[in-house]
Design an enzyme around this catalytic site. Sequence first.
Site: not given
Length: 287
Positions: A32-33, A36-37, A149, A178, A187
């Site tokens: 579930n990118l 942030g990823h 992260g 992020v 998230s």
Amino acid sequence: MQTLDSVEAARAWSRACRNAGESVALVPTMGNLHAGHLSLVTHAAQLARRVVVSIFVNPLQFGPQDDFVRYPRTPEQDDRLLRERGVDGLFVPTVADMYPAGLAETTRVEVPGLSDLLCGVHRPGHFVGVATVVVKLFNAVQPDLAVFGEKDFQQLLLIRKMATDLNIPTRIVGVPTVREADGLALSSRNRYLGAEERKLAPRLWSTLRAAAGRLESGDADFQGIEGEGLETLRSAGLRPDYFAVRHPETLARPGAQDCSFVVLAAAWLGTTRLIDNCRVRRKGAGR
Ligand code: PAF
């Protein structure tokens, strides 16, 4: 991008990279990118010749009351985002491949001390599940470095300690959180928030920032700062699990002489548990 759907395939891919003299960075995720990823991927690509992202929703790190079943799974979208970013490998093992002995019987990795405080108190067994799966991902991919992260600050410290304690040669790299424009840390769980909850969610970050401001200007009343943080979150309508001022390397309670801190918090909005943290140095303190 090559899809690696077993431990064996990941190992063979990574061996081929090393034989070609190419360094490998692993970005472990549960899918579930979001941006942030993708920032982890960008950092990984700056540090190594080849980047492999793992997507594995790890059942061992979810407790019976946790959101394992409803955890968002978006494989097609994730695949597209990673291809667009030029990622070299996508490691998507199955539960049977990762836990051939079954979940109950599998060997576990425990990182003493760091596992048992803050989130560890509220999610018993969670960090054993994280440490175990990360070692297994490392053993499959054998990366030169792995990128995590800083939003999951306790997790990052725990993985660093585990790598040191177990003589794991992989370098552990932390990447800044992020945020949305209003400060909410990105998230996968943010998507659980209803419209009203989403409006309240940035209060977690603003309350951490307020605590950081007090610490920055020399306030050493750590208990008072924690109490104020808890109270602010409660009056805003969140249900905090903890709000804590800690040492940024050990997560021990700080002493009056300390100049460097991390303020960490976990809080519920409805059925969604949010975590965040803020690093802070006292004004005038040397590097
Ligand atoms: O941070 C996460 O997404 C997970 O805890 C991790 C590190 C991928 C292990 O399952």
